[in-house]
Design a protein around this motif. Structure first.
Motif, PDB file in Angstrom:
ATOM      1  N   ALA A  21       0.892  -1.144  -0.050  1.00  0.00           N
ATOM      2  CA  ALA A  21       0.017  -0.013  -0.086  1.00  0.00           C
ATOM      3  C   ALA A  21       0.803   1.179   0.097  1.00  0.00           C
ATOM      4  O   ALA A  21       0.661   1.975  -0.596  1.00  0.00           O
ATOM      5  N   ALA A  22       2.016   1.240   0.749  1.00  0.00           N
ATOM      6  CA  ALA A  22       2.791   2.436   0.931  1.00  0.00           C
ATOM      7  C   ALA A  22       3.473   2.624  -0.632  1.00  0.00           C
ATOM      8  O   ALA A  22       3.524   3.867  -1.130  1.00  0.00           O
ATOM      9  N   GLN A  23       3.920   1.364  -1.259  1.00  0.00           N
ATOM     10  CA  GLN A  23       4.353   1.382  -2.362  1.00  0.00           C
ATOM     11  C   GLN A  23       3.321   2.059  -3.381  1.00  0.00           C
ATOM     12  O   GLN A  23       3.943   2.915  -4.400  1.00  0.00           O
ATOM     13  N   ARG A  24       2.291   1.671  -3.383  1.00  0.00           N
ATOM     14  CA  ARG A  24       1.064   2.248  -4.461  1.00  0.00           C
ATOM     15  C   ARG A  24       1.030   3.802  -4.067  1.00  0.00           C
ATOM     16  O   ARG A  24       0.990   4.747  -4.987  1.00  0.00           O
ATOM     17  N   ASP A  25       1.049   4.037  -2.774  1.00  0.00           N
ATOM     18  CA  ASP A  25       0.792   5.572  -2.338  1.00  0.00           C
ATOM     19  C   ASP A  25       1.989   6.441  -2.992  1.00  0.00           C
ATOM     20  O   ASP A  25       1.884   7.450  -3.520  1.00  0.00           O
ATOM     21  N   GLU A  27       3.981   5.949  -5.480  1.00  0.00           N
ATOM     22  CA  GLU A  27       4.073   6.062  -6.883  1.00  0.00           C
ATOM     23  C   GLU A  27       3.432   7.233  -7.614  1.00  0.00           C
ATOM     24  O   GLU A  27       3.734   7.764  -8.484  1.00  0.00           O
ATOM     25  N   ALA A  28       2.330   7.558  -6.751  1.00  0.00           N
ATOM     26  CA  ALA A  28       1.499   8.859  -6.995  1.00  0.00           C
ATOM     27  C   ALA A  28       2.167  10.176  -6.401  1.00  0.00           C
ATOM     28  O   ALA A  28       1.589  11.137  -6.753  1.00  0.00           O
ATOM     29  N   VAL A  29       2.969  10.115  -5.841  1.00  0.00           N
ATOM     30  CA  VAL A  29       3.500  11.393  -4.930  1.00  0.00           C
ATOM     31  C   VAL A  29       4.435  11.964  -5.896  1.00  0.00           C
ATOM     32  O   VAL A  29       5.372  11.620  -6.780  1.00  0.00           O
ATOM     33  N   ASP A  45       9.506  12.671  -8.786  1.00  0.00           N
ATOM     34  CA  ASP A  45       8.711  11.856  -8.247  1.00  0.00           C
ATOM     35  C   ASP A  45       9.244  11.383  -6.982  1.00  0.00           C
ATOM     36  O   ASP A  45      10.180  11.668  -6.627  1.00  0.00           O
ATOM     37  N   ALA A  46       8.544  10.058  -6.556  1.00  0.00           N
ATOM     38  CA  ALA A  46       9.175   9.539  -4.999  1.00  0.00           C
ATOM     39  C   ALA A  46      10.389   9.127  -5.213  1.00  0.00           C
ATOM     40  O   ALA A  46      11.050   9.287  -4.228  1.00  0.00           O
ATOM     41  N   ARG A  85      12.683  11.983   2.366  1.00  0.00           N
ATOM     42  CA  ARG A  85      12.004  12.132   3.444  1.00  0.00           C
ATOM     43  C   ARG A  85      10.661  11.519   3.756  1.00  0.00           C
ATOM     44  O   ARG A  85      10.330  10.839   4.340  1.00  0.00           O
ATOM     45  N   ALA A  86      10.051  11.811   2.577  1.00  0.00           N
ATOM     46  CA  ALA A  86       8.465  11.290   2.302  1.00  0.00           C
ATOM     47  C   ALA A  86       8.606   9.835   2.183  1.00  0.00           C
ATOM     48  O   ALA A  86       7.820   9.020   2.861  1.00  0.00           O
ATOM     49  N   ALA A  87       9.649   9.184   1.416  1.00  0.00           N
ATOM     50  CA  ALA A  87       9.723   7.719   1.231  1.00  0.00           C
ATOM     51  C   ALA A  87      10.070   7.157   2.646  1.00  0.00           C
ATOM     52  O   ALA A  87       9.432   6.030   2.968  1.00  0.00           O
TER      53      ALA A  87
END
Length: 138
Positions: A21-25, A27-29, A45-46, A85-87
């Motif tokens: 779920a974190a990976q999917r989220d 991908e859109a960041v 991108d992420a 940092r977000a990752a």
């Protein structure tokens, strides 16, 4: 022992569901950073890959090339740092306590080696629990 294995497997599956779920989220960041001078805006991108560079004002037209280059490099670096940092925040909860999550995203950790070692350890037979009521008859 079977209950412990089942519980460990259930925890592992729940963790993997969270990781996916974190990976999917992620991908859109997209992370957007605008230089203090407002001369350039960078979108990454992420993973920190540059997706877009914009010049919101005409200030870049009067900047010396070296200054514009420096500003681009600094703004890209800032955007990548924020994306990293977000990752780290997204995946930090899935790592063992004390693990340096930032190392996974800045090249400080060889993730493939870590995964390979985990698979090697998982392939090892589990140590047999000793039963205090049973004597060794060999």
């Amino acid at each position: 022992m079977s209950d412990q294995v089942e519980q460990a497997l259930a925890e592992f599956e729940a963790t993997m569901k969270g990781v996916r779920a974190a990976q999917r989220d992620l991908e859109a960041v997209r992370t957007t950073v605008t230089a203090k001078s407002r001369a350039v805006t960078v979108v990454v991108d992420a993973g920190g890959d540059v997706m877009e560079v914009r010049f919101p004002t005409h200030a870049f037209r009067t900047m010396p090339p070296a200054e514009l280059g420096r500003l681009l490099v600094e703004t890209i670096a800032d955007a990548r740092t924020q994306a990293r940092r977000a990752a780290v925040a997204a995946f930090g909860e899935f790592l063992p306590a004390g693990a340096a999550a930032h190392g996974l995203f800045d090249g400080g950790v060889d993730f493939e080696r870590v995964v390979a070692e985990a698979y090697e350890r998982a392939a090892q037979p589990l140590p047999l629990a000793t039963d205090p009521d049973r004597s060794d008859e060999s």
